[in-house]
Scaffold this motif. Structure first.
Motif, PDB file in Angstrom:
ATOM      1  N   GLY A 245       0.833  -1.195   0.000  1.00 18.48           N
ATOM      2  CA  GLY A 245       0.000   0.000   0.000  1.00 18.48           C
ATOM      3  C   GLY A 245       0.865   1.240   0.000  1.00 18.48           C
ATOM      4  N   GLY A 246       0.639   2.114   0.976  1.00 23.28           N
ATOM      5  CA  GLY A 246       1.427   3.332   1.075  1.00 23.28           C
ATOM      6  C   GLY A 246       2.522   3.258   2.104  1.00 23.28           C
ATOM      7  N   GLY A 247       2.762   2.063   2.657  1.00 28.50           N
ATOM      8  CA  GLY A 247       3.780   1.929   3.694  1.00 28.50           C
ATOM      9  C   GLY A 247       4.687   0.751   3.438  1.00 28.50           C
ATOM     10  N   TRP A 248       5.449   0.394   4.493  1.00 26.13           N
ATOM     11  CA  TRP A 248       6.412  -0.685   4.395  1.00 26.13           C
ATOM     12  C   TRP A 248       6.160  -1.707   5.502  1.00 26.13           C
ATOM     13  N   THR A 249       6.323  -2.978   5.178  1.00 25.01           N
ATOM     14  CA  THR A 249       6.144  -4.067   6.130  1.00 25.01           C
ATOM     15  C   THR A 249       7.360  -4.974   6.072  1.00 25.01           C
ATOM     16  N   ALA A 250       7.801  -5.449   7.237  1.00 21.49           N
ATOM     17  CA  ALA A 250       8.942  -6.357   7.271  1.00 21.49           C
ATOM     18  C   ALA A 250       8.619  -7.614   6.478  1.00 21.49           C
ATOM     19  N   LEU A 251       9.626  -8.176   5.817  1.00 16.20           N
ATOM     20  CA  LEU A 251       9.399  -9.335   4.952  1.00 16.20           C
ATOM     21  C   LEU A 251       8.833 -10.513   5.723  1.00 16.20           C
ATOM     22  N   ASP A 252       9.332 -10.783   6.925  1.00 15.32           N
ATOM     23  CA  ASP A 252       8.826 -11.927   7.683  1.00 15.32           C
ATOM     24  C   ASP A 252       7.356 -11.749   8.044  1.00 15.32           C
ATOM     25  N   SER A 306       6.304   3.741  -7.825  1.00 16.27           N
ATOM     26  CA  SER A 306       5.172   3.098  -7.160  1.00 16.27           C
ATOM     27  C   SER A 306       4.974   1.709  -7.723  1.00 16.27           C
ATOM     28  N   PRO A 307       4.498   0.732  -6.921  1.00 16.62           N
ATOM     29  CA  PRO A 307       4.318  -0.633  -7.400  1.00 16.62           C
ATOM     30  C   PRO A 307       3.336  -0.677  -8.562  1.00 16.62           C
ATOM     31  N   LEU A 308       3.668  -1.528  -9.529  1.00 19.54           N
ATOM     32  CA  LEU A 308       2.804  -1.694 -10.696  1.00 19.54           C
ATOM     33  C   LEU A 308       1.757  -2.757 -10.399  1.00 19.54           C
TER      34      LEU A 308
END
Length: 313
Positions: A245-252, A306-308
């Motif tokens: 979305g508009g943020g970041w999340t740790a991969l795990d 931005s992600p496609l």
């Protein structure tokens, strides 16, 4: 030179009886002369006419006088030229004593921006054989022949700074790294390798009979699972993060929510039968597959965007 100028009237008086040479007018007019561009840190000296060259001495004495005078004049002019060149070299050495590469780099970057060019454009204009590297001499000569204010001593030092591995050549990575340390391509490549290794390590923990697929599309973009959405993956404060979305999340955390065998709270037997292996046996390590659409060195597609997303049909 002053002494020669004082004596010259006497020589002119002594050679007054000499006849003038008959000159055939085959000279090229100034408007039709080929224009040759030559730029250097040294100012070009005006062409000094050889004295008495228009005379045609008829006696051995006059011929010896004219020849010796012209020889003396040419020797004096050549020595004056050498002295001026040496003076210019000493001046450059004095300036080089306070040489700061960071100041030089900023001036050169500003000069490139004024030309409305890119670093890649400059490198390509030097790399005429398009082999992806330039010699130190090619780089130094290119800058010296341009209008950029520098000198040969500075360029000798700059070329050695650009040539990180001291092999005599400057490749594109070294060129960009020297001019733009904040965009070091070596560091970007290193980060991409670290990201790929960590993604492979964490994804290999999947125990599903049908592996949770992860495909690397570019240096920092991946496709997770059956979703067609591309997600950016980068290292933030030593943690591998995924763009959601508009943020970041740790991969795990991202895998816990999206990898079926790691989803918490799912007790449905159908889900269990569909995704989990019967004995809960561990599997071999999973490697991340790479897409054929890998980025080239000169591509700017690896820049963060931005992600496609693809529309579901």
């Amino acid at each position: 030179m002053e002494e020669l100028n004082k004596k010259f009237p006497e020589v002119e008086h002594a050679t007054k009886a000499c006849k003038h040479k008959s000159i055939t007018k085959l000279q090229i007019s100034p408007s039709k002369r080929p224009i040759t561009k030559r730029r250097s840190t040294l100012k070009l000296q005006p062409v000094v006419p050889i004295p008495l060259e228009h005379l045609d001495p008829q006696t051995p004495e006059l011929s010896q006088l004219v020849g010796q005078w012209q020889k003396l004049w040419l020797l004096a002019v050549a020595r004056q030229t050498r002295l001026e060149q040496q003076q210019q070299t000493l001046k450059e050495m004095e300036e080089f004593a306070n040489f700061d590469f960071n100041i030089w780099r900023k001036r050169y970057m500003l000069w490139i921006s004024h030309l409305k060019s890119r670093i890649l454009d400059v490198f390509r204009s030097i790399d005429r054989d398009e082999d992806g590297r330039i010699s130190q001499k090619e780089f130094a000569d290119y800058v010296l022949n341009s209008k950029f204010p520098t000198n040969s001593l500075e360029m000798h030092a700059v070329a050695h700074i650009f040539d990180v591995n001291s092999d005599g050549f400057i490749d594109y990575y070294e060129f960009v790294s020297a001019l733009h340390p904040s965009r070091d391509p070596y560091r970007r490549t290193l980060d991409a390798d670290q990201i790929n290794e960590e993604v492979s390590r964490q994804v290999s923990q999947c125990n599903c009979p049908k592996r949770f697929q992860v495909e690397q599309i570019s240096a920092n973009r991946y496709r997770f699972g059956e979703s067609q959405q591309l997600r950016m993956v980068r290292i933030l404060r030593s943690t591998l993060m995924v763009r959601v979305g508009g943020g970041w999340t740790a991969l795990d955390e991202f895998l816990v929510k999206n990898d079926p065998c790691r989803v918490k709270g799912r007790t449905n037997l159908k889900i269990k039968e569909k995704y989990l292996s019967p004995g809960g046996s561990t599997s071999k390590g999973l490697t991340v597959s790479r897409s054929n659409s890998s980025l080239s060195l000169y591509s700017s597609a690896s820049a963060p965007t931005s992600p496609l997303t693809r529309k579901n049909r």
